[in-house]
Write a protein that holds these residues in place. Structure first.
Motif, PDB file in Angstrom:
ATOM      1  N   ALA A  72       0.827  -1.209   0.000  1.00 53.81           N
ATOM      2  CA  ALA A  72       0.000   0.000   0.000  1.00 53.81           C
ATOM      3  C   ALA A  72       0.861   1.258   0.000  1.00 53.81           C
ATOM      4  CB  ALA A  72      -0.936  -0.012   1.207  1.00 53.81           C
ATOM      5  N   TRP A  73       1.926   1.278   0.783  1.00 51.42           N
ATOM      6  CA  TRP A  73       2.780   2.468   0.874  1.00 51.42           C
ATOM      7  C   TRP A  73       3.534   2.726  -0.430  1.00 51.42           C
ATOM      8  CZ3 TRP A  73       8.079   3.575   0.831  1.00 51.42           C
ATOM      9  CH2 TRP A  73       8.437   4.835   1.308  1.00 51.42           C
ATOM     10  N   ILE A  74       4.106   1.684  -0.988  1.00 52.22           N
ATOM     11  CA  ILE A  74       4.954   1.858  -2.174  1.00 52.22           C
ATOM     12  C   ILE A  74       4.137   2.145  -3.437  1.00 52.22           C
ATOM     13  CG2 ILE A  74       5.165  -0.525  -3.002  1.00 52.22           C
ATOM     14  CD1 ILE A  74       8.196   0.018  -3.258  1.00 52.22           C
ATOM     15  N   THR A  75       2.863   1.786  -3.455  1.00 50.41           N
ATOM     16  CA  THR A  75       2.060   2.005  -4.660  1.00 50.41           C
ATOM     17  C   THR A  75       1.357   3.358  -4.671  1.00 50.41           C
ATOM     18  OG1 THR A  75       0.200   0.787  -3.706  1.00 50.41           O
ATOM     19  CG2 THR A  75       1.703  -0.445  -5.138  1.00 50.41           C
ATOM     20  N   GLN A  76       1.596   4.176  -3.658  1.00 52.16           N
ATOM     21  CA  GLN A  76       1.061   5.530  -3.691  1.00 52.16           C
ATOM     22  C   GLN A  76       1.731   6.283  -4.839  1.00 52.16           C
ATOM     23  OE1 GLN A  76       1.822   7.243   0.132  1.00 52.16           O
ATOM     24  NE2 GLN A  76       0.361   5.925   1.173  1.00 52.16           N
ATOM     25  N   PRO A  77       1.001   7.126  -5.543  1.00 50.57           N
ATOM     26  CA  PRO A  77       1.570   7.813  -6.713  1.00 50.57           C
ATOM     27  C   PRO A  77       2.868   8.557  -6.443  1.00 50.57           C
ATOM     28  CG  PRO A  77      -0.793   8.144  -6.629  1.00 50.57           C
ATOM     29  CD  PRO A  77      -0.406   7.425  -5.364  1.00 50.57           C
ATOM     30  N   ARG A  78       3.030   9.195  -5.309  1.00 52.51           N
ATOM     31  CA  ARG A  78       4.252   9.958  -5.055  1.00 52.51           C
ATOM     32  C   ARG A  78       5.451   9.071  -4.706  1.00 52.51           C
ATOM     33  NH1 ARG A  78       1.018  10.447  -0.675  1.00 52.51           N
ATOM     34  NH2 ARG A  78       1.905  10.078   1.369  1.00 52.51           N
ATOM     35  N   ARG A  79       5.260   7.781  -4.644  1.00 51.39           N
ATOM     36  CA  ARG A  79       6.335   6.854  -4.292  1.00 51.39           C
ATOM     37  C   ARG A  79       6.949   6.169  -5.513  1.00 51.39           C
ATOM     38  NH1 ARG A  79       6.674   8.967   0.155  1.00 51.39           N
ATOM     39  NH2 ARG A  79       5.069   8.649   1.674  1.00 51.39           N
ATOM     40  N   SER A  80       6.650   6.605  -6.708  1.00 55.46           N
ATOM     41  CA  SER A  80       7.084   5.878  -7.908  1.00 55.46           C
ATOM     42  C   SER A  80       8.604   5.838  -8.086  1.00 55.46           C
ATOM     43  CB  SER A  80       6.435   6.470  -9.151  1.00 55.46           C
ATOM     44  OG  SER A  80       6.890   7.796  -9.348  1.00 55.46           O
ATOM     45  N   ASP A  81       9.337   6.727  -7.406  1.00 58.57           N
ATOM     46  CA  ASP A  81      10.791   6.734  -7.550  1.00 58.57           C
ATOM     47  C   ASP A  81      11.502   6.054  -6.386  1.00 58.57           C
ATOM     48  OD1 ASP A  81      10.156   8.646  -5.658  1.00 58.57           O
ATOM     49  OD2 ASP A  81      11.744  10.017  -6.273  1.00 58.57           O
ATOM     50  N   VAL A  82      10.769   5.307  -5.578  1.00 56.66           N
ATOM     51  CA  VAL A  82      11.320   4.680  -4.377  1.00 56.66           C
ATOM     52  C   VAL A  82      11.696   3.226  -4.635  1.00 56.66           C
ATOM     53  CG1 VAL A  82      10.731   3.939  -2.023  1.00 56.66           C
ATOM     54  CG2 VAL A  82      10.049   6.191  -2.815  1.00 56.66           C
ATOM     55  N   LYS A  83      12.815   2.836  -4.042  1.00 54.06           N
ATOM     56  CA  LYS A  83      13.197   1.429  -3.988  1.00 54.06           C
ATOM     57  C   LYS A  83      13.392   1.077  -2.522  1.00 54.06           C
ATOM     58  CE  LYS A  83      15.675   1.443  -8.357  1.00 54.06           C
ATOM     59  NZ  LYS A  83      16.981   1.282  -8.992  1.00 54.06           N
ATOM     60  N   LEU A  84      12.993  -0.117  -2.161  1.00 53.02           N
ATOM     61  CA  LEU A  84      13.199  -0.622  -0.809  1.00 53.02           C
ATOM     62  C   LEU A  84      14.106  -1.835  -0.884  1.00 53.02           C
ATOM     63  CD1 LEU A  84       9.510  -0.578   0.507  1.00 53.02           C
ATOM     64  CD2 LEU A  84      11.258   1.182   0.816  1.00 53.02           C
ATOM     65  N   THR A  85      15.076  -1.889  -0.001  1.00 49.03           N
ATOM     66  CA  THR A  85      15.887  -3.084   0.150  1.00 49.03           C
ATOM     67  C   THR A  85      15.472  -3.720   1.465  1.00 49.03           C
ATOM     68  OG1 THR A  85      17.718  -2.075  -1.044  1.00 49.03           O
ATOM     69  CG2 THR A  85      18.232  -4.011   0.291  1.00 49.03           C
ATOM     70  N   VAL A  86      15.013  -4.965   1.403  1.00 49.48           N
ATOM     71  CA  VAL A  86      14.477  -5.639   2.581  1.00 49.48           C
ATOM     72  C   VAL A  86      15.301  -6.890   2.848  1.00 49.48           C
ATOM     73  CG1 VAL A  86      12.431  -6.678   3.632  1.00 49.48           C
ATOM     74  CG2 VAL A  86      12.167  -4.830   1.953  1.00 49.48           C
ATOM     75  N   GLY A  87      15.667  -7.081   4.098  1.00 55.02           N
ATOM     76  CA  GLY A  87      16.413  -8.270   4.476  1.00 55.02           C
ATOM     77  C   GLY A  87      16.420  -8.407   5.983  1.00 55.02           C
ATOM     78  N   ARG A  88      17.285  -9.276   6.448  1.00 54.51           N
ATOM     79  CA  ARG A  88      17.471  -9.482   7.883  1.00 54.51           C
ATOM     80  C   ARG A  88      18.927  -9.783   8.118  1.00 54.51           C
ATOM     81  NH1 ARG A  88      17.192 -15.158   9.009  1.00 54.51           N
ATOM     82  NH2 ARG A  88      16.837 -16.244   7.064  1.00 54.51           N
ATOM     83  N   GLU A  89      19.341  -9.701   9.362  1.00 50.61           N
ATOM     84  CA  GLU A  89      20.733 -10.006   9.673  1.00 50.61           C
ATOM     85  C   GLU A  89      21.072 -11.422   9.230  1.00 50.61           C
ATOM     86  OE1 GLU A  89      22.862  -7.802  13.287  1.00 50.61           O
ATOM     87  OE2 GLU A  89      21.202  -9.093  13.882  1.00 50.61           O
ATOM     88  N   ASN A  90      22.236 -11.575   8.640  1.00 50.99           N
ATOM     89  CA  ASN A  90      22.727 -12.888   8.211  1.00 50.99           C
ATOM     90  C   ASN A  90      21.788 -13.586   7.231  1.00 50.99           C
ATOM     91  OD1 ASN A  90      24.989 -12.681   9.973  1.00 50.99           O
ATOM     92  ND2 ASN A  90      23.644 -13.260  11.654  1.00 50.99           N
ATOM     93  N   GLY A  91      21.047 -12.814   6.460  1.00 54.21           N
ATOM     94  CA  GLY A  91      20.125 -13.422   5.514  1.00 54.21           C
ATOM     95  C   GLY A  91      20.157 -12.710   4.176  1.00 54.21           C
ATOM     96  N   PRO A  92      19.435 -13.244   3.212  1.00 51.66           N
ATOM     97  CA  PRO A  92      19.388 -12.632   1.888  1.00 51.66           C
ATOM     98  C   PRO A  92      18.602 -11.320   1.929  1.00 51.66           C
ATOM     99  CG  PRO A  92      17.811 -14.410   2.022  1.00 51.66           C
ATOM    100  CD  PRO A  92      18.585 -14.426   3.313  1.00 51.66           C
ATOM    101  N   THR A  93      18.783 -10.500   0.915  1.00 54.81           N
ATOM    102  CA  THR A  93      17.999  -9.279   0.772  1.00 54.81           C
ATOM    103  C   THR A  93      17.310  -9.290  -0.588  1.00 54.81           C
ATOM    104  OG1 THR A  93      19.827  -8.027  -0.182  1.00 54.81           O
ATOM    105  CG2 THR A  93      19.571  -7.917   2.211  1.00 54.81           C
ATOM    106  N   VAL A  94      16.245  -8.530  -0.678  1.00 53.24           N
ATOM    107  CA  VAL A  94      15.556  -8.346  -1.953  1.00 53.24           C
ATOM    108  C   VAL A  94      15.340  -6.854  -2.147  1.00 53.24           C
ATOM    109  CG1 VAL A  94      14.379 -10.580  -1.956  1.00 53.24           C
ATOM    110  CG2 VAL A  94      13.252  -8.605  -0.936  1.00 53.24           C
ATOM    111  N   GLU A  95      15.235  -6.451  -3.405  1.00 50.06           N
ATOM    112  CA  GLU A  95      14.929  -5.067  -3.719  1.00 50.06           C
ATOM    113  C   GLU A  95      13.522  -4.993  -4.291  1.00 50.06           C
ATOM    114  OE1 GLU A  95      16.563  -2.396  -7.116  1.00 50.06           O
ATOM    115  OE2 GLU A  95      17.866  -2.093  -5.360  1.00 50.06           O
ATOM    116  N   ILE A  96      12.770  -4.054  -3.778  1.00 51.32           N
ATOM    117  CA  ILE A  96      11.418  -3.816  -4.263  1.00 51.32           C
ATOM    118  C   ILE A  96      11.424  -2.433  -4.907  1.00 51.32           C
ATOM    119  CG2 ILE A  96       8.994  -3.555  -3.632  1.00 51.32           C
ATOM    120  CD1 ILE A  96       9.598  -5.377  -1.196  1.00 51.32           C
ATOM    121  N   ASP A  97      11.245  -2.391  -6.205  1.00 48.52           N
ATOM    122  CA  ASP A  97      11.256  -1.152  -6.975  1.00 48.52           C
ATOM    123  C   ASP A  97       9.815  -0.766  -7.281  1.00 48.52           C
ATOM    124  OD1 ASP A  97      11.406   0.814  -8.969  1.00 48.52           O
ATOM    125  OD2 ASP A  97      13.202  -0.064  -9.854  1.00 48.52           O
TER     126      ASP A  97
END
Length: 121
Positions: A72-97
């Motif tokens: 919901a947060w990332i799909t707001q119109p003013r967020r179109s230029d945002v990327k999030l990197t999500v992960g945890r300690e000692n674990g893999p990360t993913v990027e959400i563009d």
């Protein structure tokens, strides 16, 4: 318990991280589980930029709630230029563009990064 770390990559990462923190804190299922965190100060700076959000996750529901809130947060119109990197300690990360991820992919990507067993060195 797993802690998700969500780094905001944007033109205004600290402001966007504050916005995301406020958004997540507004979700009753995540109450008391969300806080801003930062990394090392930039060269020549005394303060630590708070451009990362940590979310304490338990079993089951909170991951689905987090995915729904991020979607919901990332799909707001003013967020179109945002990327999030999500992960945890000692674990893999993913990027959400925000420009490239479909709403349905957010939960799948979060599970990819957060539902893995701990990786220890």
């Amino acid at each position: 318990m797993t802690t998700a770390f969500i780094s905001v990559l944007s033109a205004a990462p600290v402001a966007d991280a504050e916005s995301l923190t406020d958004w997540l804190r507004g979700e009753p299922a995540l109450a008391g589980r969300v806080r801003p965190v930062g990394g090392a100060p930039a060269e020549g700076r005394l303060g630590i930029p708070l451009d990362t959000v940590s979310v304490l996750l338990g079993a089951g529901g909170p991951l689905t709630v987090l995915a729904s809130c991020l979607r919901a947060w990332i799909t707001q119109p003013r967020r179109s230029d945002v990327k999030l990197t999500v992960g945890r300690e000692n674990g893999p990360t993913v990027e959400i563009d925000a420009r490239r991820v479909s709403r349905e992919d957010v939960e799948r990507l979060l599970r990819q990064a957060l539902d893995q067993p701990d990786v220890r060195e």
